[in-house]
Design a protein around this motif. Structure first.
Motif, mmCIF file in Angstrom:
data_model
loop_
_atom_site.group_PDB
_atom_site.id
_atom_site.type_symbol
_atom_site.label_atom_id
_atom_site.label_comp_id
_atom_site.label_asym_id
_atom_site.label_seq_id
_atom_site.Cartn_x
_atom_site.Cartn_y
_atom_site.Cartn_z
ATOM 1 N N LEU A 51 0.850 -1.188 0.000
ATOM 2 C CA LEU A 51 0.000 0.000 0.000
ATOM 3 C C LEU A 51 0.887 1.239 0.000
ATOM 4 O O LEU A 51 1.941 1.268 0.656
ATOM 5 N N THR A 52 0.465 2.263 -0.744
ATOM 6 C CA THR A 52 1.235 3.500 -0.855
ATOM 7 C C THR A 52 0.338 4.706 -0.608
ATOM 8 O O THR A 52 -0.878 4.587 -0.501
ATOM 9 N N THR A 53 0.968 5.860 -0.534
ATOM 10 C CA THR A 53 0.237 7.097 -0.276
ATOM 11 C C THR A 53 -0.590 7.564 -1.476
ATOM 12 O O THR A 53 -1.477 8.399 -1.328
ATOM 13 N N SER A 54 -0.290 7.050 -2.662
ATOM 14 C CA SER A 54 -1.036 7.404 -3.872
ATOM 15 C C SER A 54 -0.615 6.467 -4.995
ATOM 16 O O SER A 54 0.403 5.779 -4.899
ATOM 17 N N CYS A 55 -1.394 6.473 -6.070
ATOM 18 C CA CYS A 55 -0.976 5.737 -7.262
ATOM 19 C C CYS A 55 0.228 6.435 -7.900
ATOM 20 O O CYS A 55 1.085 5.782 -8.491
ATOM 21 N N THR A 56 0.300 7.751 -7.753
ATOM 22 C CA THR A 56 1.464 8.489 -8.220
ATOM 23 C C THR A 56 2.729 7.934 -7.578
ATOM 24 O O THR A 56 3.725 7.645 -8.256
ATOM 25 N N HIS A 57 2.685 7.754 -6.264
ATOM 26 C CA HIS A 57 3.856 7.221 -5.557
ATOM 27 C C HIS A 57 4.100 5.756 -5.897
ATOM 28 O O HIS A 57 5.253 5.312 -5.947
ATOM 29 N N LYS A 182 -12.077 6.852 -7.152
ATOM 30 C CA LYS A 182 -11.955 5.471 -7.606
ATOM 31 C C LYS A 182 -13.017 4.573 -6.979
ATOM 32 O O LYS A 182 -13.729 4.961 -6.059
ATOM 33 N N ASN A 183 -13.119 3.349 -7.479
ATOM 34 C CA ASN A 183 -14.151 2.410 -7.029
ATOM 35 C C ASN A 183 -14.056 2.130 -5.544
ATOM 36 O O ASN A 183 -15.064 1.920 -4.872
ATOM 37 N N TYR A 184 -12.826 2.092 -5.033
ATOM 38 C CA TYR A 184 -12.563 1.911 -3.601
ATOM 39 C C TYR A 184 -11.574 2.990 -3.213
ATOM 40 O O TYR A 184 -10.624 3.271 -3.952
ATOM 41 N N SER A 185 -11.775 3.617 -2.064
ATOM 42 C CA SER A 185 -11.009 4.814 -1.770
ATOM 43 C C SER A 185 -10.498 4.844 -0.334
ATOM 44 O O SER A 185 -11.127 4.323 0.584
ATOM 45 N N MET A 186 -9.350 5.480 -0.166
ATOM 46 C CA MET A 186 -8.843 5.828 1.158
ATOM 47 C C MET A 186 -8.540 7.325 1.206
ATOM 48 O O MET A 186 -7.725 7.778 1.997
ATOM 49 N N GLY A 187 -9.233 8.095 0.368
ATOM 50 C CA GLY A 187 -9.022 9.530 0.256
ATOM 51 C C GLY A 187 -7.940 9.781 -0.763
ATOM 52 O O GLY A 187 -8.202 10.083 -1.925
ATOM 53 N N GLU A 188 -6.696 9.694 -0.322
ATOM 54 C CA GLU A 188 -5.524 9.627 -1.188
ATOM 55 C C GLU A 188 -4.855 8.295 -0.884
ATOM 56 O O GLU A 188 -4.686 7.943 0.283
ATOM 57 N N TYR A 233 6.746 6.162 1.379
ATOM 58 C CA TYR A 233 5.558 5.889 0.579
ATOM 59 C C TYR A 233 4.481 5.182 1.399
ATOM 60 O O TYR A 233 3.579 4.564 0.846
ATOM 61 N N LEU A 234 4.560 5.252 2.723
ATOM 62 C CA LEU A 234 3.627 4.537 3.589
ATOM 63 C C LEU A 234 2.431 5.419 3.946
ATOM 64 O O LEU A 234 2.614 6.519 4.473
ATOM 65 N N PRO A 235 1.222 4.968 3.691
ATOM 66 C CA PRO A 235 0.049 5.738 4.111
ATOM 67 C C PRO A 235 -0.234 5.527 5.596
ATOM 68 O O PRO A 235 0.211 4.548 6.200
ATOM 69 N N SER A 236 -0.974 6.439 6.174
ATOM 70 C CA SER A 236 -1.428 6.265 7.554
ATOM 71 C C SER A 236 -2.323 5.038 7.660
ATOM 72 O O SER A 236 -3.110 4.744 6.750
ATOM 73 N N ASP A 237 -2.226 4.341 8.783
ATOM 74 C CA ASP A 237 -3.080 3.169 8.973
ATOM 75 C C ASP A 237 -4.545 3.555 9.095
ATOM 76 O O ASP A 237 -5.429 2.733 8.834
ATOM 77 N N MET A 238 -4.831 4.801 9.453
ATOM 78 C CA MET A 238 -6.228 5.250 9.499
ATOM 79 C C MET A 238 -6.822 5.292 8.092
ATOM 80 O O MET A 238 -7.988 4.949 7.898
ATOM 81 N N ASN A 239 -6.011 5.732 7.125
ATOM 82 C CA ASN A 239 -6.477 5.698 5.736
ATOM 83 C C ASN A 239 -6.735 4.263 5.285
ATOM 84 O O ASN A 239 -7.719 3.974 4.605
ATOM 85 N N ALA A 240 -5.833 3.368 5.667
ATOM 86 C CA ALA A 240 -5.995 1.963 5.301
ATOM 87 C C ALA A 240 -7.237 1.370 5.950
ATOM 88 O O ALA A 240 -7.932 0.545 5.344
#
Length: 376
Positions: A51-57, A182-188, A233-240
């Motif tokens: 999992l990453t912070t964005s598809c860009t990353h 997107k179809n499934y989201s975590m914000g970013e 490139y790690l997202p917050s676990d709250m986003n996950a």
């Protein structure tokens, strides 16, 4: 106003986010990040998901994993895509080589790729537009012939497949987006899919600021250290946690979107049959995910008038990408190979209609009725 997009939400999301807070684990690679990674690995069959912070990353991470990519090297991709597809490689000094698209799927024309290959070519980046797969057999054959890497931009492709294979798992690397559209989201958010086990350790190092901290957390080493270049490139676990609540009901969301997509198609098929509009094409062997529903008007003027008319009727419809090769940065950093026969012309005709989890069938019927009125 019927909005173009409403971010997806699952009832358990807040419960899971609160659990992160209670457990005092809100940074990256917590419990819910691991749950999301495991879910994607199981559903797609990829060797590893990060999992990453964005598809860009995710795409930048894939570009960094091409260890032999040097300034001046070339990467083949369509011009009809989001800027991140090119940015990831431009940041490494590579040159995006844009190839024309197919007018039926809006994907890169696989028949034009080989002619764009030069001694400097290092990779091909197919973009699976609207969750409909590119012609991957041909693309992989070209990649094998010239020893090129393939990075799938599957930003819109989760839950879609090509000849039974999940999008994002066919090339060396695949990139998903979990942006709010997107179809499934975590914000970013996003994810990197890694096909070959040999690339996993290096990906973990680059994703963790260039350290081998992932191995330390697994108890494989007694301390971690700086191993290579990298970034965070790690997202917050709250986003996950927000995302995982949706993944638990992923099939329900997918079925609901497909029902809406089919309702649009059935409603507008008579208009298409009369030659008024063109509707999306899903080639044989491709299973799409109803990421979007679009139609094509006759030309730019007609599309502009249609979007304005729908807005008057309380419907938000939007166009999509401005071809990258026509943009200032595209002209500066890249080049278009061959003739722009379809990229600009087809992009100027395309209008996207509202599509989101929670859109009602009655709203789809109303949107289609207004489109029919426009063409009376």
């Amino acid at each position: 106003m019927i909005k173009f997009n409403v971010p997806p939400h699952a009832d358990k999301a807040m419960e899971y986010i609160q659990e992160c807070v209670r457990n005092q684990k809100i940074c990256g690679d917590g419990n819910y990040t691991k749950k999301c990674n495991e879910w994607i690995e199981k559903r797609t069959g990829t060797a590893k998901c990060l999992l990453t912070t964005s598809c860009t990353h995710a795409t930048e991470l894939a570009a960094l994993l091409l260890s032999d990519l040097k300034p001046g090297d070339e990467v083949i991709m369509p011009s009809f895509t989001f800027v991140s597809t090119a940015d990831a490689f431009v940041l490494r000094g590579a040159v995006p080589v844009f190839v024309d698209i197919r007018p039926d799927t809006m994907n890169i024309d696989e028949k034009l790729i080989e002619a764009a290959v030069t001694k400097r070519t290092k990779a091909i980046v197919p973009v699976h537009y609207a969750g409909v797969a590119c012609e991957m057999d041909t693309i992989m054959e070209i990649a094998d012939k010239y020893h090129l890497a393939v990075i799938e931009d599957a930003a819109q492709g989760i839950m879609a497949s090509y000849k039974g294979q999940a999008l994002g798992t066919i090339g060396n690397f695949g990139c998903f987006s979990f942006h709010e559209t997107k179809n499934y989201s975590m914000g970013e958010g996003g994810a990197l899919l890694i096909r070959d086990q040999k690339d996993v350790e290096e990906a973990e190092i680059i994703r963790e600021k260039g350290t081998n901290r992932s191995k330390y957390y697994r108890g494989q080493i007694d301390k971690y250290t700086w191993m290579n270049y990298g970034s965070s490139y790690l997202p917050s676990d709250m986003n996950a946690a927000y995302l995982y609540a949706q993944l638990e009901i992923a099939d329900d969301i997918n079925e609901a979107r497909l029902a809406l997509w089919n309702r649009y198609y059935e409603n507008l098929e008579p208009l298409a049959g009369a030659g008024k509009v063109e509707l999306p094409v899903v080639p044989e062997g491709c299973v799409h995910n109803a990421h979007m529903f679009y139609l094509k008007a006759a030309d730019l003027d007609e599309r502009t008038a249609l979007i304005a008319y729908l807005k008057e009727k309380g419907i938000m419809s939007v166009f999509h990408y401005i071809p990258l090769h026509t943009a200032p940065a595209g002209k500066r950093f890249g080049r278009f190979h061959g003739t722009d026969r379809y990229t600009t012309k087809e992009s100027e005709r395309l209008a996207r209609l509202p599509m989101y989890y929670g859109l009602s069938g009655d709203e789809v019927d109303y949107i289609c009725d207004m489109i029919k009125q426009f063409y009376v």
